[in-house]
Design a protein around this motif. Sequence first.
Motif, PDB file in Angstrom:
ATOM      1  N   LYS A 158       0.860  -1.184   0.000  1.00 19.53           N
ATOM      2  CA  LYS A 158       0.000   0.000   0.000  1.00 19.53           C
ATOM      3  C   LYS A 158       0.898   1.236   0.000  1.00 19.53           C
ATOM      4  O   LYS A 158       1.920   1.275   0.688  1.00 19.53           O
ATOM      5  CB  LYS A 158      -0.891   0.027   1.249  1.00 19.53           C
ATOM      6  CG  LYS A 158      -1.909  -1.114   1.287  1.00 19.53           C
ATOM      7  CD  LYS A 158      -3.101  -0.853   0.423  1.00 19.53           C
ATOM      8  CE  LYS A 158      -4.003   0.190   1.033  1.00 19.53           C
ATOM      9  NZ  LYS A 158      -5.245   0.391   0.238  1.00 19.53           N
ATOM     10  N   VAL A 159       0.519   2.252  -0.786  1.00 24.04           N
ATOM     11  CA  VAL A 159       1.305   3.480  -0.887  1.00 24.04           C
ATOM     12  C   VAL A 159       0.555   4.604  -0.185  1.00 24.04           C
ATOM     13  O   VAL A 159      -0.606   4.879  -0.488  1.00 24.04           O
ATOM     14  CB  VAL A 159       1.567   3.860  -2.357  1.00 24.04           C
ATOM     15  CG1 VAL A 159       2.368   5.149  -2.436  1.00 24.04           C
ATOM     16  CG2 VAL A 159       2.298   2.727  -3.066  1.00 24.04           C
ATOM     17  N   TYR A 160       1.241   5.272   0.764  1.00 22.59           N
ATOM     18  CA  TYR A 160       0.699   6.421   1.481  1.00 22.59           C
ATOM     19  C   TYR A 160       1.660   7.586   1.301  1.00 22.59           C
ATOM     20  O   TYR A 160       2.707   7.645   1.951  1.00 22.59           O
ATOM     21  CB  TYR A 160       0.506   6.090   2.968  1.00 22.59           C
ATOM     22  CG  TYR A 160      -0.563   5.062   3.215  1.00 22.59           C
ATOM     23  CD1 TYR A 160      -1.893   5.433   3.378  1.00 22.59           C
ATOM     24  CD2 TYR A 160      -0.249   3.713   3.251  1.00 22.59           C
ATOM     25  CE1 TYR A 160      -2.879   4.486   3.594  1.00 22.59           C
ATOM     26  CE2 TYR A 160      -1.226   2.749   3.467  1.00 22.59           C
ATOM     27  CZ  TYR A 160      -2.536   3.136   3.635  1.00 22.59           C
ATOM     28  OH  TYR A 160      -3.517   2.200   3.842  1.00 22.59           O
ATOM     29  N   GLY A 161       1.316   8.484   0.400  1.00 23.86           N
ATOM     30  CA  GLY A 161       2.222   9.586   0.092  1.00 23.86           C
ATOM     31  C   GLY A 161       3.495   9.057  -0.553  1.00 23.86           C
ATOM     32  O   GLY A 161       3.473   8.424  -1.608  1.00 23.86           O
ATOM     33  N   LYS A 162       4.627   9.278   0.085  1.00 28.80           N
ATOM     34  CA  LYS A 162       5.903   8.766  -0.413  1.00 28.80           C
ATOM     35  C   LYS A 162       6.315   7.473   0.286  1.00 28.80           C
ATOM     36  O   LYS A 162       7.397   6.953   0.033  1.00 28.80           O
ATOM     37  CB  LYS A 162       6.996   9.825  -0.202  1.00 28.80           C
ATOM     38  CG  LYS A 162       6.758  11.112  -0.983  1.00 28.80           C
ATOM     39  CD  LYS A 162       7.888  12.094  -0.750  1.00 28.80           C
ATOM     40  CE  LYS A 162       7.664  13.378  -1.537  1.00 28.80           C
ATOM     41  NZ  LYS A 162       8.756  14.365  -1.330  1.00 28.80           N
ATOM     42  N   GLN A 163       5.467   6.968   1.161  1.00 27.75           N
ATOM     43  CA  GLN A 163       5.797   5.802   1.967  1.00 27.75           C
ATOM     44  C   GLN A 163       5.067   4.574   1.448  1.00 27.75           C
ATOM     45  O   GLN A 163       3.875   4.618   1.143  1.00 27.75           O
ATOM     46  CB  GLN A 163       5.418   6.053   3.433  1.00 27.75           C
ATOM     47  CG  GLN A 163       5.744   4.931   4.377  1.00 27.75           C
ATOM     48  CD  GLN A 163       7.145   5.031   4.923  1.00 27.75           C
ATOM     49  OE1 GLN A 163       7.914   5.853   4.463  1.00 27.75           O
ATOM     50  NE2 GLN A 163       7.492   4.212   5.884  1.00 27.75           N
ATOM     51  N   LYS A 164       5.787   3.435   1.352  1.00 26.35           N
ATOM     52  CA  LYS A 164       5.192   2.151   0.990  1.00 26.35           C
ATOM     53  C   LYS A 164       5.106   1.282   2.233  1.00 26.35           C
ATOM     54  O   LYS A 164       6.063   1.192   3.002  1.00 26.35           O
ATOM     55  CB  LYS A 164       6.024   1.444  -0.080  1.00 26.35           C
ATOM     56  CG  LYS A 164       5.963   2.098  -1.451  1.00 26.35           C
ATOM     57  CD  LYS A 164       6.744   1.277  -2.475  1.00 26.35           C
ATOM     58  CE  LYS A 164       6.658   1.912  -3.861  1.00 26.35           C
ATOM     59  NZ  LYS A 164       7.410   1.113  -4.874  1.00 26.35           N
ATOM     60  N   ILE A 165       3.945   0.654   2.439  1.00 23.25           N
ATOM     61  CA  ILE A 165       3.703  -0.210   3.584  1.00 23.25           C
ATOM     62  C   ILE A 165       3.404  -1.621   3.070  1.00 23.25           C
ATOM     63  O   ILE A 165       2.695  -1.792   2.077  1.00 23.25           O
ATOM     64  CB  ILE A 165       2.514   0.299   4.431  1.00 23.25           C
ATOM     65  CG1 ILE A 165       2.755   1.743   4.865  1.00 23.25           C
ATOM     66  CG2 ILE A 165       2.287  -0.592   5.643  1.00 23.25           C
ATOM     67  CD1 ILE A 165       3.934   1.915   5.773  1.00 23.25           C
ATOM     68  N   TYR A 166       3.938  -2.641   3.765  1.00 26.07           N
ATOM     69  CA  TYR A 166       3.791  -4.027   3.338  1.00 26.07           C
ATOM     70  C   TYR A 166       3.182  -4.861   4.460  1.00 26.07           C
ATOM     71  O   TYR A 166       3.491  -4.653   5.641  1.00 26.07           O
ATOM     72  CB  TYR A 166       5.150  -4.620   2.960  1.00 26.07           C
ATOM     73  CG  TYR A 166       5.853  -3.876   1.850  1.00 26.07           C
ATOM     74  CD1 TYR A 166       5.636  -4.207   0.511  1.00 26.07           C
ATOM     75  CD2 TYR A 166       6.726  -2.833   2.142  1.00 26.07           C
ATOM     76  CE1 TYR A 166       6.278  -3.515  -0.504  1.00 26.07           C
ATOM     77  CE2 TYR A 166       7.367  -2.134   1.132  1.00 26.07           C
ATOM     78  CZ  TYR A 166       7.147  -2.473  -0.194  1.00 26.07           C
ATOM     79  OH  TYR A 166       7.791  -1.794  -1.196  1.00 26.07           O
ATOM     80  N   CYS A 167       2.320  -5.822   4.067  1.00 25.03           N
ATOM     81  CA  CYS A 167       1.772  -6.761   5.040  1.00 25.03           C
ATOM     82  C   CYS A 167       1.521  -8.095   4.338  1.00 25.03           C
ATOM     83  O   CYS A 167       1.421  -8.165   3.101  1.00 25.03           O
ATOM     84  CB  CYS A 167       0.492  -6.227   5.668  1.00 25.03           C
ATOM     85  SG  CYS A 167      -0.855  -6.011   4.484  1.00 25.03           S
ATOM     86  N   ILE A 168       1.401  -9.144   5.125  1.00 26.43           N
ATOM     87  CA  ILE A 168       1.206 -10.488   4.575  1.00 26.43           C
ATOM     88  C   ILE A 168      -0.164 -10.574   3.912  1.00 26.43           C
ATOM     89  O   ILE A 168      -1.130  -9.960   4.362  1.00 26.43           O
ATOM     90  CB  ILE A 168       1.351 -11.546   5.701  1.00 26.43           C
ATOM     91  CG1 ILE A 168       1.509 -12.941   5.111  1.00 26.43           C
ATOM     92  CG2 ILE A 168       0.192 -11.465   6.674  1.00 26.43           C
ATOM     93  CD1 ILE A 168       2.842 -13.149   4.442  1.00 26.43           C
ATOM     94  N   ALA A 169      -0.260 -11.329   2.847  1.00 28.72           N
ATOM     95  CA  ALA A 169      -1.509 -11.420   2.090  1.00 28.72           C
ATOM     96  C   ALA A 169      -2.191 -12.762   2.255  1.00 28.72           C
ATOM     97  O   ALA A 169      -3.136 -13.060   1.554  1.00 28.72           O
ATOM     98  CB  ALA A 169      -1.234 -11.180   0.606  1.00 28.72           C
ATOM     99  N   GLN A 170      -1.711 -13.620   3.180  1.00 30.65           N
ATOM    100  CA  GLN A 170      -2.327 -14.928   3.374  1.00 30.65           C
ATOM    101  C   GLN A 170      -2.491 -15.203   4.865  1.00 30.65           C
ATOM    102  O   GLN A 170      -1.812 -14.598   5.677  1.00 30.65           O
ATOM    103  CB  GLN A 170      -1.465 -16.033   2.733  1.00 30.65           C
ATOM    104  CG  GLN A 170      -0.073 -16.151   3.351  1.00 30.65           C
ATOM    105  CD  GLN A 170       0.773 -17.202   2.663  1.00 30.65           C
ATOM    106  OE1 GLN A 170       0.424 -17.666   1.592  1.00 30.65           O
ATOM    107  NE2 GLN A 170       1.858 -17.586   3.299  1.00 30.65           N
ATOM    108  N   GLN A 171      -3.393 -16.126   5.201  1.00 30.13           N
ATOM    109  CA  GLN A 171      -3.610 -16.495   6.574  1.00 30.13           C
ATOM    110  C   GLN A 171      -2.511 -17.441   7.033  1.00 30.13           C
ATOM    111  O   GLN A 171      -1.872 -18.119   6.231  1.00 30.13           O
ATOM    112  CB  GLN A 171      -4.963 -17.206   6.743  1.00 30.13           C
ATOM    113  CG  GLN A 171      -6.172 -16.364   6.342  1.00 30.13           C
ATOM    114  CD  GLN A 171      -7.456 -17.122   6.534  1.00 30.13           C
ATOM    115  OE1 GLN A 171      -7.495 -18.086   7.298  1.00 30.13           O
ATOM    116  NE2 GLN A 171      -8.491 -16.706   5.844  1.00 30.13           N
ATOM    117  N   LYS A 172      -2.289 -17.465   8.346  1.00 32.67           N
ATOM    118  CA  LYS A 172      -1.395 -18.470   8.883  1.00 32.67           C
ATOM    119  C   LYS A 172      -2.022 -19.852   8.732  1.00 32.67           C
ATOM    120  O   LYS A 172      -3.195 -20.038   9.012  1.00 32.67           O
ATOM    121  CB  LYS A 172      -1.138 -18.213  10.381  1.00 32.67           C
ATOM    122  CG  LYS A 172      -0.237 -17.023  10.651  1.00 32.67           C
ATOM    123  CD  LYS A 172       0.055 -16.945  12.124  1.00 32.67           C
ATOM    124  CE  LYS A 172       1.038 -15.828  12.412  1.00 32.67           C
ATOM    125  NZ  LYS A 172       1.355 -15.760  13.852  1.00 32.67           N
TER     126      LYS A 172
END
Length: 224
Positions: A60-74
């Motif tokens: 996900k992009v917020y302004g100049k910052q990119k944020i990352y998170c897992i896309a699958q369940q454990k």
Amino acid sequence: MSSAASSEPPSTKAAVLKFLDDQQRPFSLADICEKVKDLGKSSVAKALDSLVGRGKVIEKVYGKQKIYCIAQQKKEDPAGPTSDEVIRKLDADCGRLKEEFGQKQQAIRALEAELATLASQMTEEQARREIEQLRASIRACQDQLEAARKDREDDEDDAADLNLDPAELEARHNRYLTAYRKRKRICTELIGHIMEGYPKTKRHLLEDIGIETDEEAGFGVDSV
């Protein structure tokens, strides 16, 4: 020929994916590099690009910052959060962080204003020097005033003896009075300047310096 993103060693991708999967919360590239030790920023960035391309990680992009998170369940937790839930949590976290950032900015501006006020005030050493200068000026004014009083008394005695012209006596008196008022104004201005950075009241300052006001000394020259 494989792309730059897919050329990253599997160990880096695995480490990044495991970290995001274990944490189950969003992170920036800098946060991931800080938490996942011994991996260069460039390697982590390439690994994230590859994982995003494969759908393993959400970007996900917020302004100049990119944020990352897992896309699958454990796998061991079927009831874990879905990708949509993670995205909603990511949006909520970003909103909270923006609010905290705004509060910190306000606190910084308040501290900067306080610092500017403190910087404009007189230091203790400067106040001491000003007091010493004021004391010297006061002593000089007192000496001159005492000399003026003596001269006036002498003039009055001479007038009584020599029957001098009253107009001349009044002219001399006015000259002495003008000199006194000039020196009094200088002292008053110096005291006002010191009071800008003096931590106590004006009465405390006068007592510290050793100044008597006209009223305290019973000197009513201004009413003459």
